[in-house]
Design an enzyme around this catalytic site. Sequence first.
Site, PDB file in Angstrom:
ATOM      1  N   GLY A  43       0.764  -1.246   0.000  1.00 17.42           N
ATOM      2  CA  GLY A  43       0.000   0.000   0.000  1.00 17.42           C
ATOM      3  C   GLY A  43       0.794   1.295   0.000  1.00 17.42           C
ATOM      4  O   GLY A  43       0.323   2.304  -0.507  1.00 17.42           O
ATOM      5  N   GLU A  98       4.083   4.285   5.984  1.00 20.69           N
ATOM      6  CA  GLU A  98       2.863   3.449   5.932  1.00 20.69           C
ATOM      7  C   GLU A  98       1.775   4.168   5.149  1.00 20.69           C
ATOM      8  O   GLU A  98       1.693   5.404   5.181  1.00 20.69           O
ATOM      9  CB  GLU A  98       2.347   3.229   7.361  1.00 20.69           C
ATOM     10  CG  GLU A  98       2.615   1.852   7.923  1.00 20.69           C
ATOM     11  CD  GLU A  98       1.709   0.769   7.346  1.00 20.69           C
ATOM     12  OE1 GLU A  98       1.309   0.866   6.153  1.00 20.69           O
ATOM     13  OE2 GLU A  98       1.413  -0.184   8.066  1.00 20.69           O
ATOM     14  N   ASP A  99       0.917   3.409   4.507  1.00 21.10           N
ATOM     15  CA  ASP A  99      -0.225   4.024   3.822  1.00 21.10           C
ATOM     16  C   ASP A  99      -1.292   4.470   4.812  1.00 21.10           C
ATOM     17  O   ASP A  99      -1.759   5.604   4.779  1.00 21.10           O
ATOM     18  CB  ASP A  99      -0.823   3.060   2.770  1.00 21.10           C
ATOM     19  CG  ASP A  99      -1.180   1.681   3.325  1.00 21.10           C
ATOM     20  OD1 ASP A  99      -0.885   1.390   4.509  1.00 21.10           O
ATOM     21  OD2 ASP A  99      -1.758   0.880   2.574  1.00 21.10           O
ATOM     22  N   ASP A 102      -4.758   1.593  10.744  1.00 22.44           N
ATOM     23  CA  ASP A 102      -6.144   1.204  10.934  1.00 22.44           C
ATOM     24  C   ASP A 102      -6.264   0.602  12.342  1.00 22.44           C
ATOM     25  O   ASP A 102      -6.386   1.339  13.316  1.00 22.44           O
ATOM     26  CB  ASP A 102      -6.511   0.216   9.822  1.00 22.44           C
ATOM     27  CG  ASP A 102      -7.982  -0.145   9.789  1.00 22.44           C
ATOM     28  OD1 ASP A 102      -8.806   0.651  10.232  1.00 22.44           O
ATOM     29  OD2 ASP A 102      -8.305  -1.247   9.315  1.00 22.44           O
ATOM     30  N   LYS A 130      -7.002   6.100  10.803  1.00 23.83           N
ATOM     31  CA  LYS A 130      -8.403   5.884  11.184  1.00 23.83           C
ATOM     32  C   LYS A 130      -8.420   5.588  12.676  1.00 23.83           C
ATOM     33  O   LYS A 130      -8.480   4.422  13.084  1.00 23.83           O
ATOM     34  CB  LYS A 130      -8.956   4.653  10.448  1.00 23.83           C
ATOM     35  CG  LYS A 130      -9.475   4.922   9.061  1.00 23.83           C
ATOM     36  CD  LYS A 130     -10.328   3.749   8.600  1.00 23.83           C
ATOM     37  CE  LYS A 130      -9.691   3.027   7.457  1.00 23.83           C
ATOM     38  NZ  LYS A 130     -10.475   1.915   6.925  1.00 23.83           N
ATOM     39  N   ASP A 158      -5.767  -0.414  -1.890  1.00 22.49           N
ATOM     40  CA  ASP A 158      -6.525  -1.280  -2.797  1.00 22.49           C
ATOM     41  C   ASP A 158      -7.777  -1.851  -2.168  1.00 22.49           C
ATOM     42  O   ASP A 158      -7.952  -1.850  -0.952  1.00 22.49           O
ATOM     43  CB  ASP A 158      -5.651  -2.464  -3.216  1.00 22.49           C
ATOM     44  CG  ASP A 158      -5.509  -3.490  -2.086  1.00 22.49           C
ATOM     45  OD1 ASP A 158      -5.120  -3.097  -0.978  1.00 22.49           O
ATOM     46  OD2 ASP A 158      -5.825  -4.676  -2.308  1.00 22.49           O
ATOM     47  N   ARG A 164      -5.416   0.841  -6.878  1.00 23.72           N
ATOM     48  CA  ARG A 164      -4.203   1.473  -6.341  1.00 23.72           C
ATOM     49  C   ARG A 164      -3.762   2.649  -7.208  1.00 23.72           C
ATOM     50  O   ARG A 164      -3.088   3.562  -6.739  1.00 23.72           O
ATOM     51  CB  ARG A 164      -3.050   0.463  -6.283  1.00 23.72           C
ATOM     52  CG  ARG A 164      -3.256  -0.676  -5.299  1.00 23.72           C
ATOM     53  CD  ARG A 164      -1.934  -1.414  -5.109  1.00 23.72           C
ATOM     54  NE  ARG A 164      -2.089  -2.732  -4.518  1.00 23.72           N
ATOM     55  CZ  ARG A 164      -2.159  -2.971  -3.205  1.00 23.72           C
ATOM     56  NH1 ARG A 164      -2.116  -1.987  -2.349  1.00 23.72           N
ATOM     57  NH2 ARG A 164      -2.265  -4.205  -2.756  1.00 23.72           N
TER      58      ARG A 164
HETATM   59  P1  IMP Z   1      -3.683  -2.163  10.393  1.00 25.09           P
HETATM   60  O1  IMP Z   1      -5.109  -2.584  10.636  1.00 25.09           O
HETATM   61  O2  IMP Z   1      -3.382  -0.846  11.079  1.00 25.09           O
HETATM   62  O3  IMP Z   1      -2.753  -3.261  10.772  1.00 25.09           O
HETATM   63  O4  IMP Z   1      -3.549  -1.887   8.831  1.00 25.09           O
HETATM   64  C1  IMP Z   1      -3.157  -2.907   7.977  1.00 25.09           C
HETATM   65  C2  IMP Z   1      -3.244  -2.569   6.524  1.00 25.09           C
HETATM   66  O5  IMP Z   1      -4.593  -2.733   6.137  1.00 25.09           O
HETATM   67  C3  IMP Z   1      -2.869  -1.175   6.052  1.00 25.09           C
HETATM   68  O6  IMP Z   1      -1.482  -0.985   5.897  1.00 25.09           O
HETATM   69  C4  IMP Z   1      -3.592  -1.158   4.717  1.00 25.09           C
HETATM   70  O7  IMP Z   1      -2.793  -1.739   3.707  1.00 25.09           O
HETATM   71  C5  IMP Z   1      -4.826  -2.000   4.984  1.00 25.09           C
HETATM   72  N1  IMP Z   1      -5.997  -1.114   5.175  1.00 25.09           N
HETATM   73  C6  IMP Z   1      -6.539  -0.682   6.321  1.00 25.09           C
HETATM   74  N2  IMP Z   1      -7.599   0.123   6.090  1.00 25.09           N
HETATM   75  C7  IMP Z   1      -7.708   0.203   4.740  1.00 25.09           C
HETATM   76  C8  IMP Z   1      -8.607   0.918   3.857  1.00 25.09           C
HETATM   77  O8  IMP Z   1      -9.513   1.669   4.249  1.00 25.09           O
HETATM   78  N3  IMP Z   1      -8.390   0.734   2.521  1.00 25.09           N
HETATM   79  C9  IMP Z   1      -7.394  -0.064   2.026  1.00 25.09           C
HETATM   80  N4  IMP Z   1      -6.541  -0.723   2.814  1.00 25.09           N
HETATM   81  C10 IMP Z   1      -6.690  -0.590   4.158  1.00 25.09           C
END
Ligand code: IMP
Length: 188
Positions: A43, A98-99, A102, A130, A158, A164
Amino acid sequence: MMSDIKEVLITEQELQAKVKDLAEKIARDYRDKDPVLVGVLNGAFVFLADLMRYLDLSCTVDFVSWSSYGKDTSSSGVFRIMKDLETSVESRHVLVVEDIIDTGLTLHYLLDTISARRPASVRVAALLDKPSRRRIEAKADYLGFQIPDAFVVGYGLDFGQRYRNLPFIGILKPDIYAGRGTPPNEIE
Ligand code: IMP
């Protein structure tokens, strides 16, 4: 592809202005530190590519790729490194790119792994956050935008590996993932 987008949340112009602004801050903070930028695949590659080009700074770049044992990318919290760093980060100033933060699980475990390798410092640049979805503490030192709890695509992010390449951040129309019954970020 545009017809799959319900709403543009962050325009291309807003993204570029913010990324340039973040790069200026990073360049000031890392002057003479020769940081290594660590992009989290897949991402973050678009954000990282733009960020680097705005950085007036000597730096190197490397990538990691993670996978979890859960049904989606972060539900289980058990991570496996699919692609590790190719360079040593010992005594280096590391900036993780990081993108989106979440649940925070990806970043949390990545920071643990990098810290164990004794870098000089570790900080995080994240394009999106978020906060309402957090399951474990995780925070960006350089943040682009806080966004509401919606599943977003574009600018590297994505859904099913698609979207993307959109130059903006958009919210998908619910009927795109309707077959799954729930929005992608609620699939546990
Ligand atoms: P985490 O939940 O913080 O571990 O995030 C893990 C990964 O989930 C991120 O790096 C994104 O690649 C993906 N992700 C989380 N939320 C979204 C979203 O709204 N759209 C697309 N990918 C997401």
